[in-house]
Write an enzyme that holds these catalytic residues in place. Structure first.
Site, PDB file in Angstrom:
ATOM      1  N   ASP A   1      45.560 -19.888  60.363  1.00 45.73           N
ATOM      2  CA  ASP A   1      45.033 -19.511  59.261  1.00 45.73           C
ATOM      3  C   ASP A   1      44.488 -18.143  59.450  1.00 45.73           C
ATOM      4  OD1 ASP A   1      43.708 -18.766  56.934  1.00 45.73           O
ATOM      5  OD2 ASP A   1      42.202 -20.422  57.019  1.00 45.73           O
TER       6      ASP A   1
ATOM      7  N   GLU B   1      48.483 -21.329  51.384  1.00 44.07           N
ATOM      8  CA  GLU B   1      47.163 -22.079  51.840  1.00 44.07           C
ATOM      9  C   GLU B   1      46.622 -23.294  51.153  1.00 44.07           C
ATOM     10  OE1 GLU B   1      44.847 -18.535  51.787  1.00 44.07           O
ATOM     11  OE2 GLU B   1      45.543 -17.626  53.312  1.00 44.07           O
TER      12      GLU B   1
ATOM     13  N   LYS C   1      43.669  -7.977  55.248  1.00 41.63           N
ATOM     14  CA  LYS C   1      44.705  -8.728  54.715  1.00 41.63           C
ATOM     15  C   LYS C   1      44.934  -8.126  53.132  1.00 41.63           C
ATOM     16  CE  LYS C   1      45.479 -13.700  53.775  1.00 41.63           C
ATOM     17  NZ  LYS C   1      44.675 -14.803  53.839  1.00 41.63           N
TER      18      LYS C   1
ATOM     19  N   ASP D   1      40.822 -22.905  45.925  1.00 40.84           N
ATOM     20  CA  ASP D   1      40.870 -22.127  47.250  1.00 40.84           C
ATOM     21  C   ASP D   1      40.343 -20.730  46.981  1.00 40.84           C
ATOM     22  OD1 ASP D   1      41.140 -20.897  49.639  1.00 40.84           O
ATOM     23  OD2 ASP D   1      43.297 -21.214  49.795  1.00 40.84           O
TER      24      ASP D   1
END
Lengths: 567, 381
Positions: free
Chosen positions: A9, A147, A70, A170
């Site tokens: 992850d 994800e 990211k 999420d």
């Protein structure tokens, strides 16, 4: 020697790595004994810190440290560390390399094949940047997994024979995804997925930081990056500690002046209101596209560290009229699920009766134009061929005709996105198909788009008369980075020394003392500098047991200090 | 090709047409595990068969109510979901009576609780009225009942009354020309969390535009367009908008009047492919350069330099439209040479004197300009 399936992850704030053993995923701890490795990179001379030590250096050495990279995946944005320029892929590759080292130390064998998770709402460019990062870290990426889907797999594995319809909410450090899934007979079927690639916990911290600065009478845009980092760090701590009715007094030190600020829940909520608004859109889209209503849901699952905020939980409870679940730690679920997916890809025997199907989060189509009655041509319209939330793999075909007399070829421009005008979507490729000369509309081509489970998009244009086909595969090569480039950068990255693993706990502690020193005042500062001296003295003796003892002792003191300063 | 052909869904799943939902699901799961599900030719037909069969299959057993529903039994939201598109009455405008029949059907549970609601609502500045029980209110007296901000708290105590009050306020706000501020406040209310209500509101707004804008030349105010974009994303999510309203005869017109008002932001923050022609064009420029240069030899006069400079800019303009104005400016200055020399004399007289005397210097300056231009071009693109 083949290693067991590995899932990663790669998060905005923290990254994790997990392994599948005997059909069950297990997280691998880093050298500090922690599962969460902060996705932060810091340059120290010619050595690099990744993880906890780097995160603590963020407050003391903001110009040598990069975090939340990211968010810049798939862009040309550069991060300067000590004057050296790094791309988001480079920094992600460093984090991946760190995780790889940790896994290798744990498993005692080299690790190459991995599954890495990406936000469901990452577009093709962002996905390719992630692929490049894996290549640069010397990893062989078997599959990218979305994800929320990964989290659902982790939950689904707990209850293999269950039958339910659920939603994964999420909210990570930097991205937000919503996915509606159906689970029955070992099949995990994604029905719809939507999200916002630029909304996450970091935005909430930033909003609180700005509100705190405002309360202290500071102008946010005029603050230096170092001061901003300091306030952001304080805000992040306050965010975690803000309870339903507890206030927190935070001391901000800017330009040698101390400002005392009270962070309250109301203040946080009003600062975060615009962010909360953005949460509703993806949820609606997801429901609309899946054809399900709120009443059809059996469970709502929370994933991502930011869902720990009470504000988010009450929003979810209100919106879905049910209590959300977090039986798996929201920080862990994605990594665990990625390991399960790695097992599925490797056809692990223990997962024989589990199948997972996903959807495409974006529509893929081509640019079209039409001729108006007055002869003018209006172009730039997006004609989706594979619409968003189509189950993958999918292959669809549509026929398009020529527009001019005597036209001999048709240019097919391929786009990804939802806007009716192509200019607002993302151009992902192009091909040109030759057709025999004829009057307008008499010749045509069929365009077939095939979207496979690993995210590879293949486009084929076939002339209807000649049957001649032109194909293009949209994958790594469309980005500016060719395989050669990646190989070159891989070499350059290998030259960068990661801080030695066995030493990590010590450097992390040193960075932490220095970070607290910056925050502390008066007598505490003095005590901290003594602690620093003492620890350096113990380190110099090079006696592992003594170092260990000292580390434990000092950590306890620091914990107490940390509590005091952030709350 | 088979993926594009219709297949009888039950035969694809190996079932007969009165299979229950449970049977459909397990048949699908069995087949999915048997096929190569990375092959679209096998996966897609199965997927389509599953969806078709699922839509028609009888549910095995009615779903038990969820815990939340049991906890707030008087909630009007517990009514069965109605299919999209049918819920929006197109003609609700001036008569804000409780909306559709199916709401009434669901409300018997809710209505008795209304008289008891006021005690909880005492804290509100305006009592939340007794809206639902009196179905004949004056059509448009401004806010009656709870104020817009109070709708959120009213929603907690009496959702049905909140919805009724919301609808009345919406009627008032959508009276053409719209009260944009009132509309904006309404769209921010928590009641809009309910996707069904939100869709209904969206349809009312769509209809209001369709009724009131009947030509292709009018666009709505940018501020209104931004508001609609924030809540409904008609422009940025054109695919979704088309799914919801594409069948309406007014669709094109509404798209036109809304998208005309929203500036195209170019939401694609990432372009994956650089325009491939760009590098070629720059290459062409350099080649032209190299060919042009020997033509002048060492005897490069000021005039030639200016001419070449102008040609450069023209070529550059072909590559980047932004430079066009520069070119034009240069063409427009009468006697570019004179003005350049004049400027040179003012800024650096010695250097300009050298320049006019020495040809080498001119060539050098010419190269410097070229180099700067090329570097600028690369940097800009």
């Amino acid at each position: 020697m083949t290693h067991p399936p590995i899932g990663i992850d790669l998060g905005t704030t923290n990254s994790l790595i997990a392994v599948l053993e005997g059909g069950q995923p297990r997280l691998i701890a880093n050298a500090l004994g922690e599962f969460l490795t902060p996705s932060v990179v810091s340059m120290d001379g010619d050595a690099l810190h990744v993880g906890r030590a780097a995160r603590d250096r963020q407050a003391t050495h903001p110009t040598q440290t990069a975090a939340a990279f990211k968010r810049a995946m798939g862009t040309n944005a550069g991060f300067k560390l000590d004057g050296k320029k790094f791309g988001a892929e480079d920094l992600s590759a460093l984090v991946l390399r760190k995780l790889k080292d940790d896994a290798e130390a744990d498993l005692g064998m080299p690790v190459t094949d991995v599954v890495v998770s990406v936000p469901a709402y990452f577009n093709q460019g962002q996905r390719q940047a992630t692929m490049a990062a894996c290549a640069m870290a010397g990893l062989n990426l078997k599959r990218l997994i979305n994800e929320p889907t990964a989290a659902a797999l982790a939950y689904g594995l707990q209850d293999r024979d269950g039958e339910s319809q659920f939603l994964v909410f999420d909210l990570g450090g930097g991205t937000f995804d919503v996915t509606v899934l159906e689970h029955f007979d070992g099949v995990m079927q994604v029905k719809a997925s939507s999200g916002d690639a630029f909304l996450g916990g970091e935005d909430f911290s930033e909003a609180l930081a700005k509100a705190m600065a405002e309360q202290a009478g500071l102008l946010w845009p005029k603050l230096s990056p170092a001061d901003q980092a300091h306030i952001r760090f304080q805000a992040d701590g306050a965010k975690r500690r803000l309870g339903p009715d507890t206030d927190h007094v935070v001391t901000l030190r800017v330009d040698g002046q101390e400002h005392s600020v009270t962070a309250t829940r109301t203040m946080f909520e009003s600062a975060a209101a615009p962010l909360l608004k953005r949460i509703h859109r993806p949820i609606e889209r997801c429901f609309y596209d899946s054809g399900e209503g709120i009443d059809d849901l059996d469970r709502v699952i929370l994933v991502g560290g930011a869902t720990r905020m009470p504000m988010i939980r009450s929003l979810v409870a209100k919106q879905f009229k049910m209590l959300p679940e977090m039986t798996i730690d929201p920080d862990h679920a994605v990594a665990l699920g990625a390991a399960v997916q790695a097992g599925l890809v490797a056809q692990d025997k223990a997962l024989d009766d589990v199948v997972m199907t996903d959807v495409t989060p974006f529509s893929v189509g081509i640019e079209t134009g039409s001729k108006m009655s007055d002869g003018s041509v209006l172009g730039g319209f997006f004609a989706p061929i594979i619409e968003r939330n189509t189950p993958l793999p999918a292959s669809r075909e549509q026929v398009f005709g020529t527009m001019h007399d005597g036209q001999t070829s048709l240019g097919v421009d391929i786009y990804q996105g939802e806007a009716p005008k192509c200019e607002d979507n993302i151009h992902i490729g192009r091909l040109s198909v030759k057709v025999p000369k004829a009057d307008a509309g008499k010749e045509g081509i069929s365009v077939r788009i095939t979207y496979d489970t690993s995210g590879l998009i293949e486009v084929e244009g076939t002339s209807l008369t000649t049957g001649k086909a032109v194909q293009t595969v949209i994958r790594e090569n469309v980005t500016e980075m060719s395989d050669d480039d990646i190989a070159k950068r891989l070499k350059a990255m290998e030259k960068l020394k990661l801080h030695p693993r066995e030493d990590e706990a010590n450097t992390a502690l040193l960075s932490r003392i220095r970070r607290l020193y910056e925050m502390a005042s008066g007598a505490d500062r003095h005590a901290l500098s003594e602690l620093l001296l003492r620890f350096e003295g113990v380190l110099a003796q090079q006696n592992p047991t003594k170092i260990n003892d000292a580390r434990g002792e000092i950590s306890e003191i620091l914990d107490r200090l940390d509590d005091f300063y952030v709350s | 090709m088979s993926a594009d052909h219709a297949v009888w869904p039950w035969s694809a799943l190996g079932l007969d047409s009165n299979a229950t939902l449970r049977e459909v699901k397990s048949a699908y799961a069995r087949q999915l595990k048997a096929i190569d599900h990375s092959d679209p030719a096998q996966f897609q037909p199965l997927q389509e068969a599953f969806n078709a069969a699922k839509a028609q299959a009888k549910p095995a057993a009615p779903k038990p109510p969820s815990m939340a529903q049991l906890m707030q039994g008087n909630d009007a939201f517990t009514r069965p979901a109605t299919p999209q598109g049918q819920t929006a009455p197109p003609d609700v405008a001036p008569h804000p009576a409780p909306e559709t029949p199916d709401e009434k059907r669901a409300s018997p549970v809710a209505t008795p609780t209304e008289p008891t609601a006021p005690p909880q609502a005492e804290t509100l500045q305006n009592p939340p009225a007794k809206p639902a029980s009196k179905p004949a209110p004056p059509p448009r007296p401004k806010p009656w009942g709870a104020s817009t901000e109070d709708l959120d708290s009213l929603l907690q105590t009496n959702p049905y009354a909140a919805e009724t009050a919301f609808n009345k306020k919406l009627d008032a706000a959508l009276h053409w020309p719209w009260h944009t501020d009132a509309l904006s406040a309404l769209l921010d209310r928590e009641i809009m969390f309910d996707p069904e209500i939100k869709r209904r509101v969206e349809r009312r707004i769509f209809n209001s535009i369709a009724e009131n804008i009947t030509d292709y030349s009018t666009t709505i105010a940018p501020q209104t367009a931004t508001l609609l974009e924030t809540h409904f994303q008609w422009v940025s999510d054109g695919v979704g908008f088309h799914r919801r309203f594409g069948r309406s005869l007014d669709f094109q017109r509404v798209v036109n009047c809304v998208s005309g008002a929203v500036p195209s932001k170019g939401t694609s923050r990432f372009t994956m492919e650089q325009r491939p022609w760009l590098k070629l064009k720059i290459g062409l420029l350099v080649v032209t350069w190299l060919i042009l240069l020997p033509l002048f030899g060492t005897e490069l006069s000021w005039d030639d330099a200016v001419t070449i400079f102008v040609i450069t800019l023209t070529l550059a303009a072909i590559i980047r439209a932004g430079l066009i104005f520069l070119t034009v400016a240069l063409f427009l200055i009468p006697g570019a040479k004179k003005s350049l020399t004049w400027l040179g004399n003012r800024v650096a007289p010695d250097f300009t004197a050298d320049l006019t005397r020495s040809n080498d210097m001119r060539v050098m300056v010419y190269w410097v300009i070229t180099a700067v231009l090329l570097v600028a071009l690369f940097a800009l693109t």
